[in-house]
Design a protein around this motif. Structure first.
Motif, PDB file in Angstrom:
ATOM      1  N   GLN A 104       0.821  -1.213   0.000  1.00 58.15           N
ATOM      2  CA  GLN A 104       0.000   0.000   0.000  1.00 58.15           C
ATOM      3  C   GLN A 104       0.853   1.260   0.000  1.00 58.15           C
ATOM      4  OE1 GLN A 104      -3.223   0.016  -0.598  1.00 58.15           O
ATOM      5  NE2 GLN A 104      -3.016  -2.218  -0.731  1.00 58.15           N
ATOM      6  N   ARG A 105       1.950   1.222   0.727  1.00 56.68           N
ATOM      7  CA  ARG A 105       2.866   2.367   0.717  1.00 56.68           C
ATOM      8  C   ARG A 105       3.479   2.542  -0.668  1.00 56.68           C
ATOM      9  NH1 ARG A 105       5.926   5.249   4.553  1.00 56.68           N
ATOM     10  NH2 ARG A 105       5.040   3.981   6.221  1.00 56.68           N
ATOM     11  N   LEU A 106       3.850   1.427  -1.280  1.00 68.96           N
ATOM     12  CA  LEU A 106       4.407   1.466  -2.629  1.00 68.96           C
ATOM     13  C   LEU A 106       3.405   2.072  -3.601  1.00 68.96           C
ATOM     14  CD1 LEU A 106       6.663   0.472  -4.669  1.00 68.96           C
ATOM     15  CD2 LEU A 106       5.292  -1.599  -4.897  1.00 68.96           C
ATOM     16  N   LEU A 107       2.163   1.597  -3.539  1.00 67.09           N
ATOM     17  CA  LEU A 107       1.120   2.099  -4.440  1.00 67.09           C
ATOM     18  C   LEU A 107       0.860   3.588  -4.209  1.00 67.09           C
ATOM     19  CD1 LEU A 107      -1.341  -0.907  -4.150  1.00 67.09           C
ATOM     20  CD2 LEU A 107      -0.077  -0.253  -6.202  1.00 67.09           C
ATOM     21  N   ALA A 108       0.833   3.995  -2.943  1.00 65.01           N
ATOM     22  CA  ALA A 108       0.553   5.404  -2.639  1.00 65.01           C
ATOM     23  C   ALA A 108       1.652   6.308  -3.181  1.00 65.01           C
ATOM     24  CB  ALA A 108       0.416   5.582  -1.124  1.00 65.01           C
ATOM     25  N   GLN A 109       2.896   5.880  -3.039  1.00 62.45           N
ATOM     26  CA  GLN A 109       3.998   6.690  -3.558  1.00 62.45           C
ATOM     27  C   GLN A 109       3.925   6.804  -5.074  1.00 62.45           C
ATOM     28  OE1 GLN A 109       6.198   8.486  -2.131  1.00 62.45           O
ATOM     29  NE2 GLN A 109       6.662   7.725  -0.097  1.00 62.45           N
ATOM     30  N   ALA A 110       3.659   5.700  -5.738  1.00 58.19           N
ATOM     31  CA  ALA A 110       3.580   5.721  -7.195  1.00 58.19           C
ATOM     32  C   ALA A 110       2.404   6.569  -7.672  1.00 58.19           C
ATOM     33  CB  ALA A 110       3.460   4.298  -7.733  1.00 58.19           C
ATOM     34  N   ASP A 142      19.999   4.799  -7.156  1.00 55.07           N
ATOM     35  CA  ASP A 142      20.666   5.244  -5.935  1.00 55.07           C
ATOM     36  C   ASP A 142      19.669   5.855  -4.962  1.00 55.07           C
ATOM     37  OD1 ASP A 142      23.074   4.393  -6.825  1.00 55.07           O
ATOM     38  OD2 ASP A 142      23.903   6.374  -7.255  1.00 55.07           O
ATOM     39  N   GLU A 143      18.748   6.649  -5.501  1.00 52.54           N
ATOM     40  CA  GLU A 143      17.767   7.313  -4.627  1.00 52.54           C
ATOM     41  C   GLU A 143      16.796   6.303  -4.044  1.00 52.54           C
ATOM     42  OE1 GLU A 143      14.782  11.187  -4.523  1.00 52.54           O
ATOM     43  OE2 GLU A 143      15.829  10.659  -6.383  1.00 52.54           O
ATOM     44  N   ILE A 144      16.408   5.325  -4.836  1.00 52.49           N
ATOM     45  CA  ILE A 144      15.524   4.279  -4.313  1.00 52.49           C
ATOM     46  C   ILE A 144      16.237   3.496  -3.223  1.00 52.49           C
ATOM     47  CG2 ILE A 144      14.411   2.090  -4.902  1.00 52.49           C
ATOM     48  CD1 ILE A 144      13.565   3.331  -7.523  1.00 52.49           C
ATOM     49  N   ALA A 145      17.536   3.255  -3.400  1.00 51.96           N
ATOM     50  CA  ALA A 145      18.295   2.535  -2.383  1.00 51.96           C
ATOM     51  C   ALA A 145      18.323   3.299  -1.065  1.00 51.96           C
ATOM     52  CB  ALA A 145      19.718   2.276  -2.871  1.00 51.96           C
ATOM     53  N   SER A 146      18.446   4.610  -1.140  1.00 54.22           N
ATOM     54  CA  SER A 146      18.531   5.414   0.081  1.00 54.22           C
ATOM     55  C   SER A 146      17.156   5.680   0.695  1.00 54.22           C
ATOM     56  CB  SER A 146      19.239   6.747  -0.207  1.00 54.22           C
ATOM     57  OG  SER A 146      18.481   7.527  -1.117  1.00 54.22           O
ATOM     58  N   ARG A 147      16.087   5.556  -0.117  1.00 53.30           N
ATOM     59  CA  ARG A 147      14.739   5.855   0.378  1.00 53.30           C
ATOM     60  C   ARG A 147      13.817   4.639   0.319  1.00 53.30           C
ATOM     61  NH1 ARG A 147      12.612  10.821  -3.042  1.00 53.30           N
ATOM     62  NH2 ARG A 147      10.850  10.479  -1.624  1.00 53.30           N
ATOM     63  N   HIS A 148      14.385   3.437   0.259  1.00 54.10           N
ATOM     64  CA  HIS A 148      13.574   2.250   0.015  1.00 54.10           C
ATOM     65  C   HIS A 148      12.445   2.077   1.023  1.00 54.10           C
ATOM     66  CE1 HIS A 148      16.731   0.892   2.817  1.00 54.10           C
ATOM     67  NE2 HIS A 148      15.831   0.026   3.261  1.00 54.10           N
ATOM     68  N   LYS A 149      12.673   2.451   2.285  1.00 52.57           N
ATOM     69  CA  LYS A 149      11.610   2.281   3.285  1.00 52.57           C
ATOM     70  C   LYS A 149      10.403   3.158   2.983  1.00 52.57           C
ATOM     71  CE  LYS A 149      14.658   0.860   7.059  1.00 52.57           C
ATOM     72  NZ  LYS A 149      15.151   1.168   8.430  1.00 52.57           N
ATOM     73  N   GLU A 150      10.650   4.343   2.416  1.00 49.57           N
ATOM     74  CA  GLU A 150       9.533   5.212   2.033  1.00 49.57           C
ATOM     75  C   GLU A 150       8.660   4.567   0.972  1.00 49.57           C
ATOM     76  OE1 GLU A 150      10.563   9.215   0.943  1.00 49.57           O
ATOM     77  OE2 GLU A 150      12.436   9.088   2.072  1.00 49.57           O
ATOM     78  N   PHE A 151       9.259   3.703   0.163  1.00 50.11           N
ATOM     79  CA  PHE A 151       8.536   3.072  -0.938  1.00 50.11           C
ATOM     80  C   PHE A 151       8.000   1.688  -0.564  1.00 50.11           C
ATOM     81  CE2 PHE A 151      11.833   5.594  -3.508  1.00 50.11           C
ATOM     82  CZ  PHE A 151      11.049   6.735  -3.460  1.00 50.11           C
ATOM     83  N   GLY A 152       8.052   1.343   0.733  1.00 50.30           N
ATOM     84  CA  GLY A 152       7.520   0.057   1.158  1.00 50.30           C
ATOM     85  C   GLY A 152       8.395  -1.121   0.789  1.00 50.30           C
ATOM     86  N   LEU A 153       9.691  -0.876   0.616  1.00 51.85           N
ATOM     87  CA  LEU A 153      10.619  -1.936   0.217  1.00 51.85           C
ATOM     88  C   LEU A 153      11.569  -2.277   1.369  1.00 51.85           C
ATOM     89  CD1 LEU A 153      11.619  -0.554  -3.310  1.00 51.85           C
ATOM     90  CD2 LEU A 153       9.821  -2.225  -2.772  1.00 51.85           C
ATOM     91  N   GLU A 154      12.050  -3.504   1.346  1.00 51.67           N
ATOM     92  CA  GLU A 154      13.039  -3.950   2.320  1.00 51.67           C
ATOM     93  C   GLU A 154      14.261  -4.468   1.581  1.00 51.67           C
ATOM     94  OE1 GLU A 154      12.940  -7.866   4.742  1.00 51.67           O
ATOM     95  OE2 GLU A 154      12.034  -6.357   6.055  1.00 51.67           O
ATOM     96  N   GLU A 155      15.435  -4.010   1.989  1.00 49.44           N
ATOM     97  CA  GLU A 155      16.669  -4.395   1.302  1.00 49.44           C
ATOM     98  C   GLU A 155      17.002  -5.871   1.474  1.00 49.44           C
ATOM     99  OE1 GLU A 155      19.764  -0.769   0.981  1.00 49.44           O
ATOM    100  OE2 GLU A 155      19.407  -1.491   3.016  1.00 49.44           O
ATOM    101  N   GLY A 156      17.508  -6.469   0.396  1.00 49.79           N
ATOM    102  CA  GLY A 156      18.049  -7.821   0.452  1.00 49.79           C
ATOM    103  C   GLY A 156      19.527  -7.772   0.136  1.00 49.79           C
TER     104      GLY A 156
END
Length: 232
Positions: A104-110, A142-156
């Protein structure tokens, strides 16, 4: 003692002899080494590691004993560099993995991105795969990597490889299969990040739970591939 047991004991003895031979070959290669990355030393090291591992396994199977040696694994190590001495070009390749943990966070950001750019046509951001496309088109990796939590993502896991080239490829030359032909011997350096390393560090430091050691006053510090557009 059965014939089968005798045979196993003979295998252990043969494995021990193989380790001795591999030790001699490794020492001879080291004594004759022609440089820091001598391929003969690298090959002898791998042979010694394989022989020691085989001996350790057979020793344990037959006698329930282990050796006191720990040979570093070679799966993640690089072979000797054989690329150009003075490369005129480099290729940087990276893979980063993410888990979509908050759709839902991912969808809201997009949807916010689409609303700002094309308010009349908010379609792509309505699905998770569409939202990913919107965000990766809008933001640099690079920006997605630094802001991944804002986009509902978790780093692997992530890995970055730098390879040396004789010359820069022609425009469009490798676009159809960008990661098909990677020569490990032309990798100048690589950088890996994984939770596995964090877990290993946690295990090593677990004795800290018993309290600080008064004798210690320091602290321990601490794909397929995608083109350059990221850091490590």
């Amino acid at each position: 003692m059965s014939d089968a047991a005798q045979s196993t004991a003979a295998e252990v003895r043969a494995a021990a002899e193989a380790v001795k031979t591999a030790l001699d070959r490794h020492l001879a290669a080291v004594e004759r080494r022609s440089g820091e990355d001598d391929p003969a030393v690298y090959e002898a090291f791998n042979e010694l590691a394989a022989a020691a591992e085989e001996y350790d396994e057979l020793l344990y199977d037959r006698y329930d004993e282990v050796t006191p040696f720990e040979i570093p694994g070679t799966d993640d190590s690089l072979p000797p560099y054989t690329g150009p001495e003075e490369p005129s070009a480099v290729s940087v390749l990276i893979r980063r993995d993410y888990a979509v943990v908050e759709p839902q966070r991912l969808l809201a950001q997009a949807q916010r991105v689409e609303a700002a750019e094309e308010p009349a046509d908010e379609v792509a951001a309505g699905t998770v795969h569409g939202a990913l496309g919107v965000l990766f088109e809008e933001y640099e990796p690079d920006e997605i990597a630094s802001r991944h939590k804002e986009f509902g993502l978790e780093e692997g896991d992530s890995t970055l490889w730098v390879t040396a080239e004789e010359e820069r490829p022609e425009p469009g030359e490798w676009l159809e299969a960008p990661f098909e032909q990677i020569d490990p011997q032309q990798i100048v350096c690589r950088f890996d990040a994984s939770a596995v390393y964090d877990e290993e560090s946690d295990g090593e430091d677990s004795e800290d739970d018993l309290g600080p050691d008064p004798e210690l006053d320091g602290e321990l510090d601490e794909d397929d591939l995608e083109p350059l557009d990221a850091d490590r």
